[in-house]
Write an enzyme that holds these catalytic residues in place. Structure first.
Site, PDB file in Angstrom:
ATOM      1  N   LYS A  49       0.836  -1.205   0.113  1.00  0.00           N
ATOM      2  CA  LYS A  49       0.170  -0.006   0.017  1.00  0.00           C
ATOM      3  C   LYS A  49       0.966   1.231   0.015  1.00  0.00           C
ATOM      4  CE  LYS A  49      -0.406  -0.408   5.252  1.00  0.00           C
ATOM      5  NZ  LYS A  49      -1.288  -0.693   6.279  1.00  0.00           N
ATOM      6  N   ARG A  73     -11.073  -0.521  15.375  1.00  0.00           N
ATOM      7  CA  ARG A  73     -10.867   0.411  14.059  1.00  0.00           C
ATOM      8  C   ARG A  73     -11.891  -0.088  12.944  1.00  0.00           C
ATOM      9  NH1 ARG A  73      -5.230   1.188  11.413  1.00  0.00           N
ATOM     10  NH2 ARG A  73      -5.788  -0.666  10.802  1.00  0.00           N
ATOM     11  N   TYR A 118      16.153  29.272  10.709  1.00  0.00           N
ATOM     12  CA  TYR A 118      14.761  29.839  10.993  1.00  0.00           C
ATOM     13  C   TYR A 118      14.797  29.749  12.901  1.00  0.00           C
ATOM     14  CZ  TYR A 118      13.288  29.815   6.016  1.00  0.00           C
ATOM     15  OH  TYR A 118      13.188  30.095   4.748  1.00  0.00           O
ATOM     16  N   MET A 131      12.520  24.048   4.237  1.00  0.00           N
ATOM     17  CA  MET A 131      11.878  23.379   2.965  1.00  0.00           C
ATOM     18  C   MET A 131      12.926  22.724   1.876  1.00  0.00           C
ATOM     19  SD  MET A 131       9.146  25.276   0.457  1.00  0.00           S
ATOM     20  CE  MET A 131       8.188  24.275  -0.379  1.00  0.00           C
TER      21      MET A 131
HETATM   22  C1  LIG Z   1      -0.593  -2.098   6.347  1.00  0.00           C
HETATM   23  C2  LIG Z   1      -0.943  -3.381   6.817  1.00  0.00           C
HETATM   24  C3  LIG Z   1      -0.446  -4.508   7.195  1.00  0.00           C
HETATM   25  C4  LIG Z   1       1.156  -4.384   7.207  1.00  0.00           C
HETATM   26  O1  LIG Z   1       1.706  -3.946   8.506  1.00  0.00           O
HETATM   27  P1  LIG Z   1       3.075  -3.738   8.827  1.00  0.00           P
HETATM   28  O2  LIG Z   1       3.133  -3.204  10.117  1.00  0.00           O
HETATM   29  O3  LIG Z   1       3.728  -2.932   7.730  1.00  0.00           O
HETATM   30  O4  LIG Z   1       3.816  -5.060   8.551  1.00  0.00           O
HETATM   31  C5  LIG Z   1      -0.783  -5.795   7.483  1.00  0.00           C
HETATM   32  N1  LIG Z   1      -2.343  -5.710   7.400  1.00  0.00           N
HETATM   33  C6  LIG Z   1      -3.159  -5.057   7.435  1.00  0.00           C
HETATM   34  C7  LIG Z   1      -4.534  -4.949   7.326  1.00  0.00           C
HETATM   35  C8  LIG Z   1      -2.626  -3.652   6.915  1.00  0.00           C
HETATM   36  O5  LIG Z   1      -3.430  -2.639   6.840  1.00  0.00           O
END
Ligand SMILES: *Cc1c(COP(=O)(O)O)cnc(C)c1O
Length: 364
Positions: free
Chosen positions: A35, A130, A252, A300
């Site tokens: 992802k 969640r 800054y 930046m």
């Molecule tokens: C992002 C995600 C993972 C991977 O998690 P990591 O901590 O990066 O290994 C696994 N399962 C779900 C449902 C996720 O959203």
């Protein structure tokens, strides 16, 4: 000369980290989590290094469809499933597996008429609070889905809230077992932290993400201790060197004031490149392969660092912001965040170069 910042992606390290997931979870199929553009590494770029994975898992439908367009043929799991029924025919045509985490999705699937039925991972909320069906709703949802013509096969899954802590999975595992006891479907439980606890967690499909990219899911076990190699190395160069006097303030807000005469290096990398703006004075940075510290606020397009311990540094000296020689987790810890956030935030303006699988070159 071009601005010297570059993110180097070591595909051999990625393949080796995937192998590490296999070693830790030898009885499971590995769904590599890609992802957020493969955690900032570039989805299409890293694909060749993930050939040994049994499938991929991600959130974004457009990226999943792009994978099919690129002839990726193994399992692809959409970790949040679908958002509206309109997406379902496209999901079916592309043979994507989906997560179902809410009763509303169950109802939509019951009504759907699809070109081919789907593989569905039913997500159980075992304590994350969640996404996921309440444990008491799972058996009934599976029964409804098993009768729906849009569903070809069922799997069960959950996600751990505290797999990175001691005793973090026992409670959720017990809830999962109780909710799924009578259900004969294959299971998916472990993220990266869970993969390292596979003996305890088990399951038929594991979903490692962060570990593949060489960052640790734990607060106390470093990536090196876990046998993981950094995949992204963010490199740049010193673009200016200044001698400053005791009492001079840098950058800054004058966030750093010199206690003695010293040399300050200006590095071509700032928050518009994805470097965390809240990284404080003292955040580690490598100059000429040696550990130095940020001195002054991140701006930046630049950061400034104390060159006291790197007398050989000059304009053009190599700098590593994170990666080989400086774990991203160390920079993240200094900036009160996690490696995930830094990797995902790599900005589009940074040039990216990938080294081929099996070839390890050091572009120093
Ligand atoms: C992002 C995600 C993972 C991977 O998690 P990591 O901590 O990066 O290994 C696994 N399962 C779900 C449902 C996720 O959203």
């Amino acid at each position: 000369m071009a601005r010297p910042i570059v993110a180097q992606i070591n595909l051999a390290a990625l393949a080796a980290n995937l192998e590490r997931a296999r070693e830790k979870a030898p009885r499971a199929q590995v769904l590599a989590v890609v992802k957020a553009n493969a955690y900032g590494h570039g989805l299409m770029r890293v694909l060749p290094a993930l050939q040994a994975a049994d499938g991929l898992a991600l959130i974004e439908l457009d990226a999943a469809l792009a994978l099919r367009d690129a002839h990726y043929s193994r399992r692809i799991l959409l970790l949040e499933g679908f958002f509206e029924p309109r997406e379902l025919p496209e999901i079916a045509r592309a043979r994507l597996a989906i997560v179902v985490h809410h009763e509303a999705q169950v109802a939509m699937l019951e009504r759907a008429a699809l070109p081919r039925p789907l593989e569905v991972f039913v997500k159980v909320d075992t304590g994350m609070r969640r996404l996921g069906l309440a444990p008491g709703e799972v058996a009934r949802a599976c029964e409804r889905l098993s009768r729906a013509p849009a569903v070809a096969a069922l799997r069960l899954m959950t996600h751990f809230a505290r797999a990175d802590e001691d005793d973090g999975v026992a409670g959720q595992l017990a809830v999962f077992e109780a909710a799924c006891r009578s259900l004969p479907y294959p299971r998916s439980l472990a993220n990266s932290a869970g993969v390292f606890r596979y003996g305890e967690v088990g399951g038929d499909y594991v979903r490692p993400g962060i570990m593949l990219y060489g960052s640790t899911p734990f607060a106390y076990d470093s990536a090196a201790m876990l046998g993981l190699a950094p995949v992204m190395t963010l490199r740049s160069e010193i673009m200016a060197v200044r001698d400053i006097a005791a009492g001079d303030a840098v950058g800054y807000g004058g966030a750093f004031t010199a206690a003695k005469p010293m040399r300050i290096g200006v590095v071509a990398c700032g928050y518009a490149d994805g470097y965390p703006r809240h990284a404080p004075n003292g955040t580690p940075i490598l100059v000429c392969g040696r550990k130095a510290r940020l001195a002054g606020r991140v701006s930046m397009d630049m950061v400034t660092c104390d060159l006291t311990d790197v007398p050989e540094a000059r304009v053009g000296s190599p700098v590593v912001l994170w990666g080989e020689g400086l774990p991203v987790d160390d920079v993240a810890a200094a900036a009160a965040t996690v490696g995930y956030e830094l990797l995902c935030a790599l900005a589009p303006r940074v040039r990216v170069v990938a080294t081929r699988v099996g070839r390890i070159d050091l572009l120093l």
